[in-house]
Design an enzyme around this catalytic site. Structure first.
Site, PDB file in Angstrom:
ATOM      1  N   GLN A  43       0.824  -1.207   0.000  1.00 19.16           N
ATOM      2  CA  GLN A  43       0.000   0.000   0.000  1.00 19.16           C
ATOM      3  C   GLN A  43       0.852   1.248   0.000  1.00 19.16           C
ATOM      4  OE1 GLN A  43      -2.388  -0.715   3.535  1.00 19.16           O
ATOM      5  NE2 GLN A  43      -1.429   0.962   4.603  1.00 19.16           N
ATOM      6  N   GLY A  44       0.261   2.286  -0.572  1.00 17.81           N
ATOM      7  CA  GLY A  44       0.906   3.590  -0.634  1.00 17.81           C
ATOM      8  C   GLY A  44      -0.133   4.678  -0.439  1.00 17.81           C
ATOM      9  N   TYR A  45       0.341   5.857  -0.095  1.00 18.55           N
ATOM     10  CA  TYR A  45      -0.544   6.970   0.251  1.00 18.55           C
ATOM     11  C   TYR A  45      -0.399   8.108  -0.745  1.00 18.55           C
ATOM     12  CZ  TYR A  45      -1.400   4.551   4.583  1.00 18.55           C
ATOM     13  OH  TYR A  45      -1.789   3.599   5.499  1.00 18.55           O
ATOM     14  N   LEU A  46      -1.530   8.525  -1.287  1.00 21.36           N
ATOM     15  CA  LEU A  46      -1.555   9.659  -2.205  1.00 21.36           C
ATOM     16  C   LEU A  46      -1.716  10.965  -1.434  1.00 21.36           C
ATOM     17  CD1 LEU A  46      -3.922   8.017  -4.805  1.00 21.36           C
ATOM     18  CD2 LEU A  46      -1.459   8.364  -5.028  1.00 21.36           C
TER      19      LEU A  46
END
Length: 166
Positions: free
Chosen positions: A26-29
């Site tokens: 997962q990654g965060y925008l």
């Protein structure tokens, strides 16, 4: 609405019935004050992959949450919007049945940077009444710094963005 309590975890609770095992990236925008994140998960048993976009409000035990499915192509396009010096967070995720319709969701983050567990509840009353098992570590539900978005923001890994294709 998401209602959950969080805890430090020393190790996976192998004495409990395993319901699901996944590899998650997962990654965060966006992270402040709400969060917008993208996630890829792969089921260990079947190899089935799922891609999701999740938006969560700020908050501690109770937060508003909106999730929607993405295609692989949409996920990969959104990966291009991540900060170029950030790699996706990797989690070894396991969910265990703890009775009363509840799951203990456990994650080892980035190969052991830290581990945590969380339990989602149908109501605030149920969350407040629940007594955690003794093997769980310190509760972190109300600790301001204990959020995955904080970990994303603070960690500095060099290299290109990885889409978790491995």
């Amino acid at each position: 609405m998401e209602i959950e309590r969080k805890f430090w975890l020393e190790q996976f609770p192998e004495q409990l019935p395993l319901v699901r095992r996944q590899q998650v990236w997962q990654g965060y925008l966006y992270t402040d004050p709400s969060e917008v994140r993208i996630r890829r998960s792969r089921e260990e048993d079947t190899g089935r992959e799922q891609y999701r976009l999740c938006i969560k409000s700020s908050g501690e035990m109770v937060r508003h949450e909106i999730e929607t499915e993405l295609t692989r192509e949409q996920f990969e396009e959104l990966c291009l919007l991540l900060e170029p010096d950030k790699t996706l967070i990797h989690k070894d995720y396991r969910a265990y049945d703890i009775g009363d319709g509840l799951l203990l969701e456990c994650s080892v983050v980035d190969g052991g940077a830290f581990s945590y567990a969380e339990v989602e509840f149908p109501s605030e009353e149920a969350a407040n009444a629940w007594q955690p098992p003794a093997f769980l570590g310190r509760e972190t539900t109300y600790e301001r710094g204990f959020k995955m978005k904080r970990y994303w923001h603070d960690r500095t890994l060099s290299g290109a963005v990885q889409t978790g294709k491995g």
